[in-house]
Design a protein around this motif. Structure first.
Motif, PDB file in Angstrom:
ATOM      1  N   ASP A 226       7.723  -4.572   7.183  1.00 53.80           N
ATOM      2  CA  ASP A 226       8.674  -3.457   7.112  1.00 53.80           C
ATOM      3  C   ASP A 226       9.449  -3.466   5.798  1.00 53.80           C
ATOM      4  O   ASP A 226      10.518  -2.852   5.701  1.00 53.80           O
ATOM      5  CB  ASP A 226       9.645  -3.521   8.292  1.00 53.80           C
ATOM      6  CG  ASP A 226      10.422  -4.840   8.337  1.00 53.80           C
ATOM      7  OD1 ASP A 226      10.059  -5.767   7.576  1.00 53.80           O
ATOM      8  OD2 ASP A 226      11.392  -4.936   9.124  1.00 53.80           O
TER       9      ASP A 226
ATOM     10  N   GLU B   2      10.733  -2.646   2.049  1.00 49.72           N
ATOM     11  CA  GLU B   2      10.912  -1.380   1.333  1.00 49.72           C
ATOM     12  C   GLU B   2      10.368  -1.486  -0.090  1.00 49.72           C
ATOM     13  O   GLU B   2      11.068  -1.198  -1.057  1.00 49.72           O
ATOM     14  CB  GLU B   2      12.397  -0.995   1.315  1.00 49.72           C
ATOM     15  CG  GLU B   2      12.971  -0.663   2.675  1.00 49.72           C
ATOM     16  CD  GLU B   2      12.284   0.551   3.298  1.00 49.72           C
ATOM     17  OE1 GLU B   2      11.978   1.489   2.542  1.00 49.72           O
ATOM     18  OE2 GLU B   2      12.067   0.545   4.513  1.00 49.72           O
TER      19      GLU B   2
ATOM     20  N   ARG C 269       4.447  -1.192   1.761  1.00 48.61           N
ATOM     21  CA  ARG C 269       4.079   0.038   2.473  1.00 48.61           C
ATOM     22  C   ARG C 269       2.570   0.247   2.492  1.00 48.61           C
ATOM     23  O   ARG C 269       2.014   0.733   3.483  1.00 48.61           O
ATOM     24  CB  ARG C 269       4.803   1.231   1.856  1.00 48.61           C
ATOM     25  CG  ARG C 269       6.278   1.290   2.212  1.00 48.61           C
ATOM     26  CD  ARG C 269       6.915   2.586   1.751  1.00 48.61           C
ATOM     27  NE  ARG C 269       7.131   2.593   0.309  1.00 48.61           N
ATOM     28  CZ  ARG C 269       8.256   2.214  -0.281  1.00 48.61           C
ATOM     29  NH1 ARG C 269       9.266   1.776   0.439  1.00 48.61           N
ATOM     30  NH2 ARG C 269       8.387   2.280  -1.604  1.00 48.61           N
TER      31      ARG C 269
ATOM     32  N   SER D 102       1.366  -2.229   5.084  1.00 49.83           N
ATOM     33  CA  SER D 102       1.684  -1.775   6.449  1.00 49.83           C
ATOM     34  C   SER D 102       0.762  -0.646   6.892  1.00 49.83           C
ATOM     35  O   SER D 102       0.348  -0.593   8.059  1.00 49.83           O
ATOM     36  CB  SER D 102       3.142  -1.299   6.506  1.00 49.83           C
ATOM     37  OG  SER D 102       4.026  -2.359   6.239  1.00 49.83           O
TER      38      SER D 102
ATOM     39  N   ALA E 208      -1.932   5.877   0.859  1.00 46.99           N
ATOM     40  CA  ALA E 208      -0.638   5.202   0.714  1.00 46.99           C
ATOM     41  C   ALA E 208      -0.339   4.898  -0.751  1.00 46.99           C
ATOM     42  O   ALA E 208       0.791   5.062  -1.217  1.00 46.99           O
ATOM     43  CB  ALA E 208      -0.618   3.916   1.532  1.00 46.99           C
TER      44      ALA E 208
ATOM     45  N   GLU F 272       2.745   6.461  -3.047  1.00 47.50           N
ATOM     46  CA  GLU F 272       3.677   5.632  -3.805  1.00 47.50           C
ATOM     47  C   GLU F 272       3.742   6.066  -5.263  1.00 47.50           C
ATOM     48  O   GLU F 272       4.818   6.127  -5.865  1.00 47.50           O
ATOM     49  CB  GLU F 272       3.268   4.155  -3.711  1.00 47.50           C
ATOM     50  CG  GLU F 272       3.405   3.545  -2.329  1.00 47.50           C
ATOM     51  CD  GLU F 272       4.842   3.557  -1.838  1.00 47.50           C
ATOM     52  OE1 GLU F 272       5.763   3.375  -2.647  1.00 47.50           O
ATOM     53  OE2 GLU F 272       5.029   3.772  -0.622  1.00 47.50           O
TER      54      GLU F 272
END
Length: 230
Positions: free
Chosen positions: A79, A81, A86, A89, A120, A124
């Motif tokens: 989790d 940041e 990310r 995950s 993902a 980003e």
């Protein structure tokens, strides 16, 4: 003689050139000054932001390589940041969805993992490159805006020549000085914007390559687990 030279120098100072310019050139100068301030704000923001992203990727990859259990690492850092967290995950979430039902579609799982982690990474980079287009816009438009101010100032100089019926330097110098000052402000805004855009584009491309390499490596790890039937 010295007094006259000092007076002329004061008249041609940047503040005096702005104050004696007409409203069109003043708008050009103010717009370019605002663009320059905005450009430098974006440059400084990207300087710290990209440095922080690179450090966070370094730290995450180091911890990922040291981890023995993916599930345990996910519970600890899933989790986070950070960009790499990310992407990680997203891969774990898709892995769990695809392997929840038996039998597992191995090829379909591999394809979905690649798609999800690729998306993902793209997300980003889109967030990271936000406002980078402003630098490109300022770098390409500011010289032409300054050129517009230059043309307008020269037009005023010709108008002054016609009105005074004189080609004296005292008549044409203010308008020409205003024109050149507008050009200078345009270049002052454009040059840092172009340099920063090229530099930061290169750095963002490097970050994208690192995230893609991480995603590919994680995809390979999960593919091995599929082959082993885990």
């Amino acid at each position: 003689m010295n007094l006259a030279l000092n007076t002329d120098a004061a008249t041609l100072s940047p503040i005096a050139l702005f104050l004696q310019a007409d409203w069109v050139v003043k708008l050009v100068m103010l717009g370019l000054l605002f663009a320059s301030i905005w450009t430098w704000a974006i440059i400084l923001t990207f300087l710290f932001r990209l440095g922080g992203v690179r450090k966070s990727i370094d730290r995450f990859e180091k911890e990922y390589r040291a981890a023995d259990d993916i599930d345990a690492f996910y519970r600890m850092r899933g989790d986070g940041e950070t960009a790499a967290a990310r992407v990680f995950s997203a891969g774990v979430a898709e892995w769990r969805r695809s392997t929840k039902r038996k039998p597992v579609d191995r090829e379909g799982t591999r394809e979905r993992l690649g798609t999800v982690m690729g998306a993902a990474v793209a997300n980003e980079i889109d967030q990271l490159a936000d406002r980078l287009n402003i630098l490109a816009t300022v770098g390409s438009v500011a010289p032409f805006v300054g050129l517009f101010g230059t043309v307008w100032g020269i037009m005023r100089s010709f108008t002054a020549i016609a009105g005074e019926q004189s080609t004296s330097l005292a008549v044409v110098a203010p308008g020409i000085a205003e024109a050149l000052f507008a050009t200078a402000i345009g270049l002052f805004a454009a040059i840092p914007a172009v340099i920063a855009y090229n530099r930061y584009s290169h750095r963002i491309n490097g970050i994208e390559a690192r995230l893609n390499r991480f995603a590919d490596g994680f995809h390979t790890t999960l593919s091995r687990q599929l082959d082993s039937g885990q």
